[in-house]
Design a protein around this motif. Structure first.
Motif, PDB file in Angstrom:
ATOM      1  N   GLU A  54      48.746   5.861  60.944  1.00  0.00           N
ATOM      2  CA  GLU A  54      48.040   5.718  59.659  1.00  0.00           C
ATOM      3  C   GLU A  54      48.065   4.269  59.186  1.00  0.00           C
ATOM      4  OE1 GLU A  54      50.096   8.445  57.095  1.00  0.00           O
ATOM      5  OE2 GLU A  54      49.270  10.202  58.133  1.00  0.00           O
ATOM      6  N   THR A  55      49.222   3.653  59.277  1.00  0.00           N
ATOM      7  CA  THR A  55      49.374   2.267  58.833  1.00  0.00           C
ATOM      8  C   THR A  55      48.539   1.323  59.690  1.00  0.00           C
ATOM      9  OG1 THR A  55      51.597   2.727  58.011  1.00  0.00           O
ATOM     10  CG2 THR A  55      51.057   0.415  58.433  1.00  0.00           C
ATOM     11  N   ALA A  56      48.604   1.485  60.995  1.00  0.00           N
ATOM     12  CA  ALA A  56      47.822   0.629  61.899  1.00  0.00           C
ATOM     13  C   ALA A  56      46.331   0.796  61.640  1.00  0.00           C
ATOM     14  CB  ALA A  56      48.157   0.958  63.355  1.00  0.00           C
ATOM     15  N   LEU A  57      45.892   2.020  61.437  1.00  0.00           N
ATOM     16  CA  LEU A  57      44.470   2.278  61.194  1.00  0.00           C
ATOM     17  C   LEU A  57      44.028   1.651  59.875  1.00  0.00           C
ATOM     18  CD1 LEU A  57      41.811   3.550  61.992  1.00  0.00           C
ATOM     19  CD2 LEU A  57      42.681   5.757  61.144  1.00  0.00           C
ATOM     20  N   GLN A  58      44.848   1.749  58.842  1.00  0.00           N
ATOM     21  CA  GLN A  58      44.508   1.109  57.565  1.00  0.00           C
ATOM     22  C   GLN A  58      44.379  -0.407  57.741  1.00  0.00           C
ATOM     23  OE1 GLN A  58      47.703   2.434  55.031  1.00  0.00           O
ATOM     24  NE2 GLN A  58      46.659   4.333  54.485  1.00  0.00           N
ATOM     25  N   HIS A  59      45.289  -0.995  58.498  1.00  0.00           N
ATOM     26  CA  HIS A  59      45.213  -2.437  58.760  1.00  0.00           C
ATOM     27  C   HIS A  59      43.938  -2.786  59.537  1.00  0.00           C
ATOM     28  CE1 HIS A  59      48.984  -3.540  57.027  1.00  0.00           C
ATOM     29  NE2 HIS A  59      49.736  -2.917  57.924  1.00  0.00           N
ATOM     30  N   ALA A  60      43.596  -1.977  60.526  1.00  0.00           N
ATOM     31  CA  ALA A  60      42.398  -2.240  61.328  1.00  0.00           C
ATOM     32  C   ALA A  60      41.143  -2.159  60.465  1.00  0.00           C
ATOM     33  CB  ALA A  60      42.316  -1.257  62.495  1.00  0.00           C
ATOM     34  N   ARG A  61      41.076  -1.152  59.617  1.00  0.00           N
ATOM     35  CA  ARG A  61      39.916  -1.021  58.717  1.00  0.00           C
ATOM     36  C   ARG A  61      39.776  -2.272  57.854  1.00  0.00           C
ATOM     37  NH1 ARG A  61      41.828   4.885  56.908  1.00  0.00           N
ATOM     38  NH2 ARG A  61      40.723   6.153  58.460  1.00  0.00           N
ATOM     39  N   ARG A  62      40.879  -2.703  57.308  1.00  0.00           N
ATOM     40  CA  ARG A  62      40.854  -3.882  56.439  1.00  0.00           C
ATOM     41  C   ARG A  62      40.497  -5.142  57.221  1.00  0.00           C
ATOM     42  NH1 ARG A  62      39.371  -6.072  51.803  1.00  0.00           N
ATOM     43  NH2 ARG A  62      40.782  -7.730  51.116  1.00  0.00           N
ATOM     44  N   ALA A  63      41.014  -5.276  58.429  1.00  0.00           N
ATOM     45  CA  ALA A  63      40.711  -6.453  59.251  1.00  0.00           C
ATOM     46  C   ALA A  63      39.216  -6.555  59.546  1.00  0.00           C
ATOM     47  CB  ALA A  63      41.505  -6.406  60.557  1.00  0.00           C
ATOM     48  N   VAL A  64      38.603  -5.453  59.914  1.00  0.00           N
ATOM     49  CA  VAL A  64      37.168  -5.463  60.221  1.00  0.00           C
ATOM     50  C   VAL A  64      36.368  -5.752  58.948  1.00  0.00           C
ATOM     51  CG1 VAL A  64      35.230  -4.059  61.048  1.00  0.00           C
ATOM     52  CG2 VAL A  64      37.428  -4.011  62.269  1.00  0.00           C
ATOM     53  N   GLU A  65      36.811  -5.169  57.837  1.00  0.00           N
ATOM     54  CA  GLU A  65      36.148  -5.438  56.560  1.00  0.00           C
ATOM     55  C   GLU A  65      36.255  -6.921  56.199  1.00  0.00           C
ATOM     56  OE1 GLU A  65      36.386  -3.988  51.881  1.00  0.00           O
ATOM     57  OE2 GLU A  65      38.163  -3.787  53.151  1.00  0.00           O
ATOM     58  N   LEU A  66      37.438  -7.484  56.335  1.00  0.00           N
ATOM     59  CA  LEU A  66      37.648  -8.903  56.026  1.00  0.00           C
ATOM     60  C   LEU A  66      36.777  -9.803  56.895  1.00  0.00           C
ATOM     61  CD1 LEU A  66      41.517  -8.886  55.620  1.00  0.00           C
ATOM     62  CD2 LEU A  66      39.875  -9.513  53.820  1.00  0.00           C
ATOM     63  N   ALA A  67      36.719  -9.511  58.183  1.00  0.00           N
ATOM     64  CA  ALA A  67      35.883 -10.328  59.078  1.00  0.00           C
ATOM     65  C   ALA A  67      34.429 -10.280  58.631  1.00  0.00           C
ATOM     66  CB  ALA A  67      36.036  -9.845  60.522  1.00  0.00           C
ATOM     67  N   GLY A  68      33.961  -9.107  58.267  1.00  0.00           N
ATOM     68  CA  GLY A  68      32.584  -8.977  57.775  1.00  0.00           C
ATOM     69  C   GLY A  68      32.348  -9.792  56.513  1.00  0.00           C
ATOM     70  N   LEU A  69      33.290  -9.732  55.587  1.00  0.00           N
ATOM     71  CA  LEU A  69      33.172 -10.493  54.334  1.00  0.00           C
ATOM     72  C   LEU A  69      33.192 -11.999  54.596  1.00  0.00           C
ATOM     73  CD1 LEU A  69      35.595  -8.396  52.080  1.00  0.00           C
ATOM     74  CD2 LEU A  69      33.095  -8.558  51.836  1.00  0.00           C
ATOM     75  N   ILE A  70      34.069 -12.428  55.483  1.00  0.00           N
ATOM     76  CA  ILE A  70      34.164 -13.863  55.802  1.00  0.00           C
ATOM     77  C   ILE A  70      32.872 -14.335  56.465  1.00  0.00           C
ATOM     78  CG2 ILE A  70      35.354 -15.584  57.216  1.00  0.00           C
ATOM     79  CD1 ILE A  70      37.931 -13.799  56.796  1.00  0.00           C
TER      80      ILE A  70
END
Length: 143
Positions: free
Chosen positions: A121-137
């Protein structure tokens, strides 16, 4: 001589990040904890490498956090906190590449024996956020 096309490398890395995130989501739904962690790590790694690729060729390392931190000063001021968060996530998940592949040999534990559902669960939450951050950047760099 190989000449990198930054846009194609960025697009490729984002496609990898999104596909690994999708794979992680599917693994989580199946209850495959090890695969959730492994794919989450690769999603975060490639999300970070997508940003690095805007500025230079990403390395083969499974921990691109230092590369991302090296280029943060070249980024617009408003995107730097997002890039720092992405670097933190990539660095946090990086050790899971080896663990999800080889387990903990010194303890005689396979990858399937070291993770619990909460780890997935924790790893998946981090992955979701990482992909979101890359998109925003990337959106911020294009605008």
């Amino acid at each position: 001589m190989f000449k990198m096309n930054p846009k194609s490398e960025v697009d490729y890395r984002m496609k990898l990040a999104q596909q690994y995130l999708e794979e992680s989501e599917n693994a989580y739904r199946r209850g495959d904890i090890r695969s959730t962690v492994a794919s989450s790590q690769l999603a975060a790694e490639n999300a970070a490498k997508a940003i690095v690729a805007v500025y230079r060729i990403p390395s083969w390392s499974h921990d691109p956090s230092h590369e991302l931190r090296d280029i943060i000063e070249q980024m617009p001021q408003n995107l730097r906190p997002l890039a720092e968060e992405l670097a933190r996530i990539a660095g946090l998940l990086a050790p899971e590449h080896g663990r999800a592949t080889y387990g903990e040999p010194t303890r005689g534990l396979t990858p399937w024996e070291i993770y619990e559902r909460k780890d997935a669960e924790t790893a998946l939450q981090h992955a979701r956020r990482a992909v979101e951050l890359a998109g925003l950047i990337l959106k911020g760099l294009i605008d």
